[in-house]
Design a protein around this motif. Structure first.
Motif, mmCIF file in Angstrom:
data_model
loop_
_atom_site.group_PDB
_atom_site.id
_atom_site.type_symbol
_atom_site.label_atom_id
_atom_site.label_comp_id
_atom_site.label_asym_id
_atom_site.label_seq_id
_atom_site.Cartn_x
_atom_site.Cartn_y
_atom_site.Cartn_z
ATOM 1 N N ASP A 183 -5.721 20.832 19.740
ATOM 2 C CA ASP A 183 -5.709 22.093 19.556
ATOM 3 C C ASP A 183 -7.099 22.752 18.826
ATOM 4 O O ASP A 183 -7.581 23.916 18.949
ATOM 5 C CB ASP A 183 -4.406 22.321 18.809
ATOM 6 C CG ASP A 183 -4.160 23.890 18.612
ATOM 7 O OD1 ASP A 183 -4.345 24.803 19.278
ATOM 8 O OD2 ASP A 183 -3.579 24.400 17.467
ATOM 9 N N GLU B 50 -6.903 30.715 12.459
ATOM 10 C CA GLU B 50 -5.541 31.791 12.654
ATOM 11 C C GLU B 50 -5.349 31.428 14.030
ATOM 12 O O GLU B 50 -4.254 31.714 14.492
ATOM 13 C CB GLU B 50 -5.770 33.231 12.268
ATOM 14 C CG GLU B 50 -5.909 33.460 10.892
ATOM 15 C CD GLU B 50 -6.480 34.861 10.524
ATOM 16 O OE1 GLU B 50 -6.883 35.644 11.657
ATOM 17 O OE2 GLU B 50 -6.323 35.358 9.446
ATOM 18 N N ARG C 54 -2.850 26.785 17.074
ATOM 19 C CA ARG C 54 -1.444 27.180 17.208
ATOM 20 C C ARG C 54 -0.509 25.771 17.136
ATOM 21 O O ARG C 54 0.754 25.850 16.702
ATOM 22 C CB ARG C 54 -1.325 27.420 18.879
ATOM 23 C CG ARG C 54 -1.939 28.701 19.313
ATOM 24 C CD ARG C 54 -2.034 28.937 20.818
ATOM 25 N NE ARG C 54 -3.021 29.666 21.485
ATOM 26 C CZ ARG C 54 -4.298 29.638 21.076
ATOM 27 N NH1 ARG C 54 -4.764 28.694 20.299
ATOM 28 N NH2 ARG C 54 -5.188 30.372 21.725
ATOM 29 N N ARG D 15 2.171 25.341 14.199
ATOM 30 C CA ARG D 15 2.792 26.514 13.439
ATOM 31 C C ARG D 15 4.156 26.688 13.723
ATOM 32 O O ARG D 15 4.841 27.045 12.822
ATOM 33 C CB ARG D 15 1.745 27.523 13.788
ATOM 34 C CG ARG D 15 2.135 28.860 12.958
ATOM 35 C CD ARG D 15 1.149 30.011 13.304
ATOM 36 N NE ARG D 15 -0.320 29.842 12.887
ATOM 37 C CZ ARG D 15 -1.434 30.135 13.554
ATOM 38 N NH1 ARG D 15 -1.198 30.983 14.509
ATOM 39 N NH2 ARG D 15 -2.584 29.832 13.142
ATOM 40 N N GLU D 16 4.646 26.606 15.084
ATOM 41 C CA GLU D 16 5.902 27.173 15.452
ATOM 42 C C GLU D 16 6.679 25.973 14.900
ATOM 43 O O GLU D 16 7.962 26.348 14.226
ATOM 44 C CB GLU D 16 5.903 27.177 16.771
ATOM 45 C CG GLU D 16 7.270 27.842 17.398
ATOM 46 C CD GLU D 16 7.245 28.369 18.636
ATOM 47 O OE1 GLU D 16 8.202 28.055 19.503
ATOM 48 O OE2 GLU D 16 6.476 29.036 19.083
ATOM 49 N N PRO D 17 6.693 24.596 15.120
ATOM 50 C CA PRO D 17 7.520 23.755 14.444
ATOM 51 C C PRO D 17 7.703 23.783 13.071
ATOM 52 O O PRO D 17 8.722 23.607 12.457
ATOM 53 C CB PRO D 17 6.989 22.389 15.228
ATOM 54 C CG PRO D 17 6.074 22.682 16.348
ATOM 55 C CD PRO D 17 5.519 24.167 15.971
ATOM 56 N N ALA E 10 7.314 26.183 11.164
ATOM 57 C CA ALA E 10 8.113 27.527 10.811
ATOM 58 C C ALA E 10 9.520 27.462 10.924
ATOM 59 O O ALA E 10 10.387 28.000 10.305
ATOM 60 C CB ALA E 10 7.402 28.626 11.692
ATOM 61 N N GLY E 11 9.976 26.671 11.939
ATOM 62 C CA GLY E 11 11.452 26.083 12.223
ATOM 63 C C GLY E 11 12.042 25.154 10.921
ATOM 64 O O GLY E 11 13.161 24.979 11.093
ATOM 65 N N ARG F 212 9.353 21.784 4.368
ATOM 66 C CA ARG F 212 8.001 22.027 4.581
ATOM 67 C C ARG F 212 7.183 21.201 3.382
ATOM 68 O O ARG F 212 6.169 20.731 3.236
ATOM 69 C CB ARG F 212 7.314 23.197 4.733
ATOM 70 C CG ARG F 212 7.671 23.764 6.075
ATOM 71 C CD ARG F 212 6.864 25.053 6.586
ATOM 72 N NE ARG F 212 7.187 25.967 5.639
ATOM 73 C CZ ARG F 212 8.113 27.087 5.435
ATOM 74 N NH1 ARG F 212 9.114 26.970 6.210
ATOM 75 N NH2 ARG F 212 8.124 28.147 4.434
#
Length: 163
Positions: A36, A120, A123, A126-128, A130-131, A137
């Motif tokens: 990434d 920024e 990717r 970030r989503e996992p 945020a879950g 965290r």
């Protein structure tokens, strides 16, 4: 007759299945992050090495030798990377305030803007992340800091107000 019971040293050297699974998962996370990071760097017309160097310089100006040590490469490689970033206006060379015979590389305002855009555009995770709940965290962050050693525990963090 030889004993088949492992010694304490052998027990320490032998990883249990959970440890082996965690090591493999960490390896997968690192591989995905690098993939990434390289893609995000390319979106900003940077190589991965240029992006890493620029990110380091956004934290503080550094002499070439220290940059080379942090990037785990030869100082001559760092000079070439800095030259290319300097040509784009992302980095500049300045005298070291502590020793004017030494030059440090520093990110320019444009370099900091590009580095912020790079962060920024990452990717992966970030989503996992945020879950996960904030507590999860924080626990993950603390476990990772613990793996890196006590000196890294003093790093400022967002959730404890030291950022």
């Amino acid at each position: 007759m030889a004993s088949t019971t492992p010694t304490p040293q052998e027990m320490t050297n032998r990883a249990d299945p959970l440890t082996l699974e965690v090591v493999e998962l960490i390896g997968e996370v690192v591989a995905r992050f690098h993939e990434d990071y390289e893609a995000a760097a390319a979106e900003h017309a940077l190589t991965g090495a240029q992006a890493r160097l620029l990110s380091l310089l956004c934290l503080e100006p550094l002499p070439m030798r220290r940059l080379a040590k942090r990037l785990k490469c030869e100082p001559s490689n760092v000079t070439g990377i800095v030259d290319r970033l300097e040509a784009r206006g992302l980095v500049e060379r300045r005298p070291d305030p502590a020793d004017r015979r030494v030059k440090v590389a520093a990110a320019t305002a444009e370099g900091r803007r590009v580095a912020r855009g790079l962060r920024e555009s990452l990717r992966f995770a970030r989503e996992p992340l945020a879950g996960l709940s904030e507590g999860e965290r924080v626990a993950l962050r603390d476990a990772l800091r613990g793996m890196l050693g006590e000196q890294d525990l003093a790093r400022p963090s967002v959730s404890d107000g030291r950022a």
